[in-house]
Design an enzyme around this catalytic site. Structure first.
Site, PDB file in Angstrom:
ATOM      1  N   HIS A  44       2.578  25.522  32.519  1.00 24.72           N
ATOM      2  CA  HIS A  44       3.548  24.616  33.163  1.00 24.72           C
ATOM      3  C   HIS A  44       4.407  24.291  32.448  1.00 24.72           C
ATOM      4  O   HIS A  44       5.326  23.858  31.518  1.00 24.72           O
ATOM      5  CB  HIS A  44       2.123  22.953  32.431  1.00 24.72           C
ATOM      6  CG  HIS A  44       1.010  23.185  33.501  1.00 24.72           C
ATOM      7  ND1 HIS A  44      -0.059  22.507  32.870  1.00 24.72           N
ATOM      8  CD2 HIS A  44       0.365  23.669  34.082  1.00 24.72           C
ATOM      9  CE1 HIS A  44      -0.865  22.384  34.190  1.00 24.72           C
ATOM     10  NE2 HIS A  44      -0.636  23.866  34.576  1.00 24.72           N
ATOM     11  N   TYR A  88       0.888  11.545  33.886  1.00 17.04           N
ATOM     12  CA  TYR A  88       0.005  10.805  33.679  1.00 17.04           C
ATOM     13  C   TYR A  88       0.546   9.420  34.718  1.00 17.04           C
ATOM     14  O   TYR A  88       1.963   8.705  34.558  1.00 17.04           O
ATOM     15  CB  TYR A  88       1.697  11.130  32.620  1.00 17.04           C
ATOM     16  CG  TYR A  88       1.222  12.110  31.321  1.00 17.04           C
ATOM     17  CD1 TYR A  88       0.683  11.353  30.171  1.00 17.04           C
ATOM     18  CD2 TYR A  88       1.156  13.055  31.481  1.00 17.04           C
ATOM     19  CE1 TYR A  88      -0.213  12.931  29.467  1.00 17.04           C
ATOM     20  CE2 TYR A  88       1.313  14.181  30.488  1.00 17.04           C
ATOM     21  CZ  TYR A  88       0.540  13.876  29.260  1.00 17.04           C
ATOM     22  OH  TYR A  88       0.090  14.567  28.599  1.00 17.04           O
ATOM     23  N   PRO A 121      -4.516  10.459  21.718  1.00 19.03           N
ATOM     24  CA  PRO A 121      -4.272  11.918  22.696  1.00 19.03           C
ATOM     25  C   PRO A 121      -3.442  11.916  23.616  1.00 19.03           C
ATOM     26  O   PRO A 121      -2.947  13.221  24.461  1.00 19.03           O
ATOM     27  CB  PRO A 121      -5.516  12.457  23.504  1.00 19.03           C
ATOM     28  CG  PRO A 121      -6.683  10.281  23.123  1.00 19.03           C
ATOM     29  CD  PRO A 121      -5.523  10.156  22.161  1.00 19.03           C
ATOM     30  N   LYS A 168      -0.753  15.577  20.672  1.00 22.66           N
ATOM     31  CA  LYS A 168      -0.276  16.738  19.235  1.00 22.66           C
ATOM     32  C   LYS A 168      -1.179  16.769  18.610  1.00 22.66           C
ATOM     33  O   LYS A 168      -1.064  17.887  17.461  1.00 22.66           O
ATOM     34  CB  LYS A 168       0.421  15.083  19.342  1.00 22.66           C
ATOM     35  CG  LYS A 168       2.515  15.183  19.816  1.00 22.66           C
ATOM     36  CD  LYS A 168       2.895  16.216  19.623  1.00 22.66           C
ATOM     37  CE  LYS A 168       3.923  15.668  20.960  1.00 22.66           C
ATOM     38  NZ  LYS A 168       4.862  17.598  21.332  1.00 22.66           N
ATOM     39  N   TYR A 186       7.645  16.484  24.073  1.00 18.39           N
ATOM     40  CA  TYR A 186       6.460  16.849  24.707  1.00 18.39           C
ATOM     41  C   TYR A 186       6.147  18.645  24.147  1.00 18.39           C
ATOM     42  O   TYR A 186       5.009  18.843  24.010  1.00 18.39           O
ATOM     43  CB  TYR A 186       6.593  16.873  26.473  1.00 18.39           C
ATOM     44  CG  TYR A 186       5.130  16.527  26.884  1.00 18.39           C
ATOM     45  CD1 TYR A 186       3.858  16.267  26.752  1.00 18.39           C
ATOM     46  CD2 TYR A 186       4.834  17.712  27.115  1.00 18.39           C
ATOM     47  CE1 TYR A 186       3.297  16.255  27.608  1.00 18.39           C
ATOM     48  CE2 TYR A 186       3.602  18.107  28.427  1.00 18.39           C
ATOM     49  CZ  TYR A 186       2.792  16.983  27.970  1.00 18.39           C
ATOM     50  OH  TYR A 186       1.551  17.626  28.467  1.00 18.39           O
TER      51      TYR A 186
END
Length: 391
Positions: A72, A201, A293, A297, A385
């Site tokens: 991704h 998100y 979550p 990580k 990220y």
């Protein structure tokens, strides 16, 4: 039984450490309290940072990941009916993430360990860690109905929050930092192709939602729910209706629905135990730290721990210098706290607290607007990220 490194726990941390040590010519024994089928099927995180992907490839554990995993190059933020894509490699100089479930990572590492590595004992319950203050630590464990002992140079606790390893650190030397959030995630697996080709998100006045996936045909989705929610109290159609509301956009995007095959609720907490070393006992992964979550990580932090530890043990073996090993806890904790900070920021930016005020709602939206309008803010998110350096 005698070995150089005794490893408690055959999750991704323990298995990868055993692989890295094997490749460096350092022997180890891995103890796992559960059976193989349980380890290979427990559902956990599925986002691998760039550094984790690189480590697995270098360790010889990346072949199936590269064949079946989903690279991704971006994530999407949704708020106020708007969509904003974060271009990960464009902001980080080429870093991306891989969607590849923790269960699959464990399957790959187990197969390698059983084929090439040292002993991996399933249904072997660690009972106690002893003697870590001296130079001959021991692990007492039960396997096949009898108690046994492993003598080793170092013990590594990769046995999670409830394991025995951390309990061997004297309470007077431990410092604990934690935060419990007043909400959790209702997660589902559904036999339906993902409704978007990247993770989404979503911040909504009704609560957070996440659109993820396990494969091109299986979707993984989450809803923010009150702490203590019973997953069985939510009917399937009720879940889909709520997901549709929270992912709603001003364009023609639509959520695909399909048969839900599993439901579960994940609590949300942050936890750090300091130090991560006591004598010849070293903690790694969830035994030392837990993150909510939202930032994906947990597994990646565990990888950072064991990479640091494998380098330190290799340096000690090759040169006799304990410098890296002595710095293990401090080195790992610098990265751990950055990941805690990132996960906290993502969680508080996207989840609506039960007692949120209108002022706090506006601050959340202002933070999202900042990411969507500032390359500097967007870069900070993208760097966090895709992962903090493993060096």
């Amino acid at each position: 039984m005698r070995t150089t490194v005794g490893i408690i726990g055959a999750g991704p941390a323990g298995l990868l450490l055993a692989r890295l040590l094997h490749n460096a010519g350092i022997d180890s024994v891995v103890l796992e309290s559960r059976d193989r089928a349980y380890v290979e099927h427990r559902q956990r995180a599925g986002i691998l940072e760039q550094g984790t992907v690189d480590v697995l490839r270098a360790a010889g554990a990346g072949e199936r990941m590269d064949r079946e995993g989903l690279r991704h190059d971006g994530i999407e933020l949704r708020f106020e009916g708007r969509r904003h894509r974060v271009d990960l490699p464009g902001l980080t100089g080429g870093s991306s993430v891989m969607v590849y479930a923790q269960t699959e990572v464990c399957k790959d590492l187990i197969a390698l360990q059983l084929k090439e590595g040292g002993p991996l004992l399933f249904e072997a319950e660690a009972l106690a860690v002893e003697g870590v203050e001296g130079d001959r630590p021991r692990i007492r464990f039960r396997h096949e109905g009898r108690e046994d002992l492993i003598e080793c140079d170092y013990v590594v606790g990769c046995d999670g929050f409830w394991g025995v390893a951390r309990r061997a650190v004297p309470a007077g030397l431990s410092r604990v930092f934690e935060r419990t959030y007043p909400f959790g995630w209702l997660g589902i697996l559904a036999d339906v192709p993902p409704s978007h080709d990247e993770l989404v998100y979503a911040r909504h006045d009704r609560g957070f939602a996440l659109l993820s996936m396990r494969s091109p045909t299986v979707s993984r989705l989450y809803l923010q729910v009150p702490e203590g929610t019973d997953a069985g109290a939510w009917a399937d159609e009720e879940i889909w209706d709520e997901l549709e509301r929270r992912f709603g956009t001003a364009d023609d995007w639509r959520l695909r629905r399909g048969p839900i095959t599993s439901k579960s609720v994940t609590p949300m907490r942050s936890y750090v135990h300091e130090p991560m070393r006591y004598g010849r006992l070293l903690l790694a992964g969830d035994a030392a730290h837990i993150v909510p979550p939202t930032g994906a990580k947990g597994l990646n932090l565990a990888v950072g721990d064991v990479v640091t530890l494998a380098r330190a043990l290799t340096r000690l073996r090759d040169t006799g210098s304990a410098e890296l090993l002595d710095a293990y806890s401090a080195t790992c904790l610098r990265r751990v706290w950055q990941a805690e900070r990132f996960s906290y920021d993502m969680t508080t930016m996207l989840h609506r607290a039960p007692d949120a005020t209108p002022f706090e709602d506006r601050l959340q939206l202002a933070r999202l607007e900042r990411v969507a309008s500032s390359r500097a803010a967007e870069t900070d998110l993208a760097e966090g990220y895709t992962g903090f350096p493993l060096d």
